[in-house]
Design a protein around this motif. Structure first.
Motif, PDB file in Angstrom:
ATOM      1  N   ARG A   1      95.281  87.135 -29.742  1.00 35.65           N
ATOM      2  CA  ARG A   1      94.925  85.828 -29.179  1.00 35.65           C
ATOM      3  C   ARG A   1      94.727  86.018 -27.681  1.00 35.65           C
ATOM      4  N   ILE A   2      93.623  85.514 -27.180  1.00 33.17           N
ATOM      5  CA  ILE A   2      93.307  85.703 -25.756  1.00 33.17           C
ATOM      6  C   ILE A   2      93.125  84.337 -25.109  1.00 33.17           C
ATOM      7  N   SER A   3      93.834  84.145 -24.002  1.00 33.70           N
ATOM      8  CA  SER A   3      93.717  82.870 -23.282  1.00 33.70           C
ATOM      9  C   SER A   3      93.305  83.146 -21.836  1.00 33.70           C
ATOM     10  N   VAL A   4      92.866  82.082 -21.169  1.00 35.21           N
ATOM     11  CA  VAL A   4      92.438  82.209 -19.770  1.00 35.21           C
ATOM     12  C   VAL A   4      92.948  80.991 -18.991  1.00 35.21           C
ATOM     13  N   ALA A   5      93.314  81.228 -17.743  1.00 31.71           N
ATOM     14  CA  ALA A   5      93.814  80.133 -16.900  1.00 31.71           C
ATOM     15  C   ALA A   5      93.551  80.462 -15.443  1.00 31.71           C
ATOM     16  N   THR A   6      93.460  79.424 -14.631  1.00 32.16           N
ATOM     17  CA  THR A   6      93.428  79.609 -13.177  1.00 32.16           C
ATOM     18  C   THR A   6      94.134  78.413 -12.547  1.00 32.16           C
ATOM     19  N   GLY A   7      95.092  78.707 -11.694  1.00 36.72           N
ATOM     20  CA  GLY A   7      95.877  77.629 -11.106  1.00 36.72           C
ATOM     21  C   GLY A   7      96.491  76.753 -12.184  1.00 36.72           C
ATOM     22  N   VAL A   8      96.245  75.473 -12.108  1.00 40.14           N
ATOM     23  CA  VAL A   8      96.817  74.554 -13.095  1.00 40.14           C
ATOM     24  C   VAL A   8      95.848  74.289 -14.239  1.00 40.14           C
ATOM     25  N   VAL A   9      94.696  74.977 -14.234  1.00 38.44           N
ATOM     26  CA  VAL A   9      93.674  74.709 -15.248  1.00 38.44           C
ATOM     27  C   VAL A   9      93.750  75.748 -16.364  1.00 38.44           C
ATOM     28  N   MET A  10      93.925  75.274 -17.589  1.00 38.06           N
ATOM     29  CA  MET A  10      93.932  76.159 -18.761  1.00 38.06           C
ATOM     30  C   MET A  10      92.539  76.151 -19.383  1.00 38.06           C
TER      31      MET A  10
END
Lengths: 165, 291
Positions: free
Chosen positions: B272-281
């Motif tokens: 499972r691969i997820s991505v996020a930056t700062g408070v944004v998912m």
């Protein structure tokens, strides 16, 4: 009717016991213009540092020592008072300010938190001396506007100006 | 007669000086004087005397001739404040008090603007506070109009007019929807002060990635990141890709380049691969192998 009113007024006004040199000190409830809330600790620090500034000013004017101003003054206030002290020293004058009472109200805390403005209804005695001879002692009631700015360890007075009541 | 009295006929007061005389003590003085203006104090009697004027903001001492008005030229007493005056001769000492008021024309502004950098499209994100001073650095306490303007290229200028209270005025402004430098100006009378506010893109409005297998690796890439006003999110913003597989986790932090973040992780079936930056998912991908 007057008794409850007096109690209410007393409750609203925060009285603080400060050194006798400053006379009585009354701090009125803060009603601020501007969006920035004023924390209780900040209010206390500002009042404490402002009163200390008066002590410093009194000592500096009495001893003609501009260096004393560094502790509590910056900017315009420091420059103007330093010039006054230089004038006094040149003319052989000294002034002694003895505070009798302060009635302080904080009126403005700038949104970015870099300045606080207060009004002080102050009563003091001013004594003018020429080459150690007392020329006059005058009781004074005045309304002062002060602007203070934060420094590393304390609030310093940037503007201190009396105006007609 | 040794006592110094005011002789109205002898009063020489400049146009800027209010001629109302205070009956304070024995020495009568102009009640209100505008800072820096010329004025005079009338005296009667004869002989020499010394006039002292003292306040925290200024101290003066002058030898004077009784019976002659004591003239103060423009600029002699320039600092606003409360003053004690003492007129001393061999036979008498007269005292009085008077006030010097700030001049009414603004000559300098102390302008506090904050912050110097903020995201675009922020409501009331910019604040400005102004203290208005006259040419002698006295705080002008009478109500004075201050105009605030925030301008940025290709966007309408925001303007507010605020009247000072006790010498101070403040305002709040919205940052523009487009990134770029904004000029924040405060003006009172003919004097103005300007600050530059850097408006940068805000948080990404959405974050979406895609994956493709190259050998035994997965190449991950985001769509171009934009804030909710359509500004490209600043290059260098860190984007974090996380691969979870069989109880272990691999994390890759990469900076945005040309608004896109790219990374490689091992291609493992069932990851499972997820991505996020700062408070944004962003979105999540479950990798089942190359179709």
């Amino acid at each position: 009717m007057t008794r409850p009113l007096a109690i209410l007024c007393a409750a609203l006004a925060v009285s603080a016991a400060f050194a006798a040199d400053q006379g009585s000190v009354q701090v009125e409830p803060t009603v601020l213009r501007g969006p920035r809330p004023l924390a209780r600790q900040t209010e206390s620090a500002v009042v404490r540092d402002y009163l200390e500034a008066w002590q410093t000013l009194s000592a500096a004017m009495d001893q003609n020592r501009a260096d004393l101003l560094n502790q509590n003054f910056v900017g315009t206030a420091k420059e103007k008072f330093a010039v006054t002290i230089a004038e006094q020293a040149k003319l052989g004058l000294r002034t002694h300010y003895q505070e009798r009472s302060h009635d302080i109200k904080i009126i403005f805390y700038s949104p970015e938190g870099l300045s606080i403005q207060l009004v002080d209804y102050i009563q003091y005695d001013v004594q003018l001396l020429d080459r150690e001879k007392v020329l006059a002692t005058q009781p004074v009631q005045a309304r002062y506007i002060a602007v203070l700015t934060p420094t590393e360890v304390r609030w310093k007075v940037r503007v201190l100006q009396a105006e007609s009541q | 007669m040794s006592r110094v009295r005011v002789s109205w006929l002898a009063v020489i007061v400049s146009a800027a000086v209010l001629p109302a005389l205070a009956q304070s003590g024995a020495l009568d003085l102009p009640k209100n004087i505008e800072a820096g203006s010329a004025f005079s104090i009338p005296t009667t009697g004869a002989g020499k005397a010394t006039l002292y004027v003292a306040g925290p903001a200024q101290a003066l001492k002058r030898e004077v001739q009784l019976g002659q008005p004591i003239a103060f030229a423009a600029g002699d007493l320039s600092n606003a404040g409360h003053y004690l005056a003492v007129l001393r001769s061999d036979s008498s000492t007269e005292t009085g008090e008077f006030d010097v008021a700030p001049a009414s024309t603004p000559a300098a502004l102390s302008f506090l603007a904050k912050p110097s950098r903020l995201p675009a499209g922020l409501q009331n994100g910019i604040t400005g506070a102004v203290y208005v001073f006259d040419s002698f650095q006295n705080l002008i306490t009478k109500p004075t109009q201050v105009n605030f303007q925030l301008s940025v290229a290709a966007a309408p200028t925001q303007a507010r007019t605020v009247t000072t209270s006790q010498g101070a005025a403040w305002t709040e402004m919205n940052s523009a929807t487009k990134e770029g430098n904004a000029k924040f100006v405060a003006q009172a009378g003919n004097v103005s002060a300007a600050r530059v506010i850097q408006q940068v893109p805000g948080d990404p409005c959405g974050l979406k990635m895609s994956a493709r297998q190259v050998g035994d690796k997965l190449q991950l890439e985001t769509d171009p990141l934009r804030d909710c006003s359509g500004n490209a999110v600043t290059d260098g913003t860190i984007v974090t890709f996380t691969e979870s597989w069989n109880g272990s986790q691999t994390t890759v932090d990469v900076p945005l380049k040309h608004s896109v973040a790219q990374a490689e992780v091992p291609a493992r079936s069932g990851a499972r691969i997820s991505v996020a930056t700062g408070v944004v998912m962003g979105n999540e991908i479950r990798w089942e192998g190359q179709p």
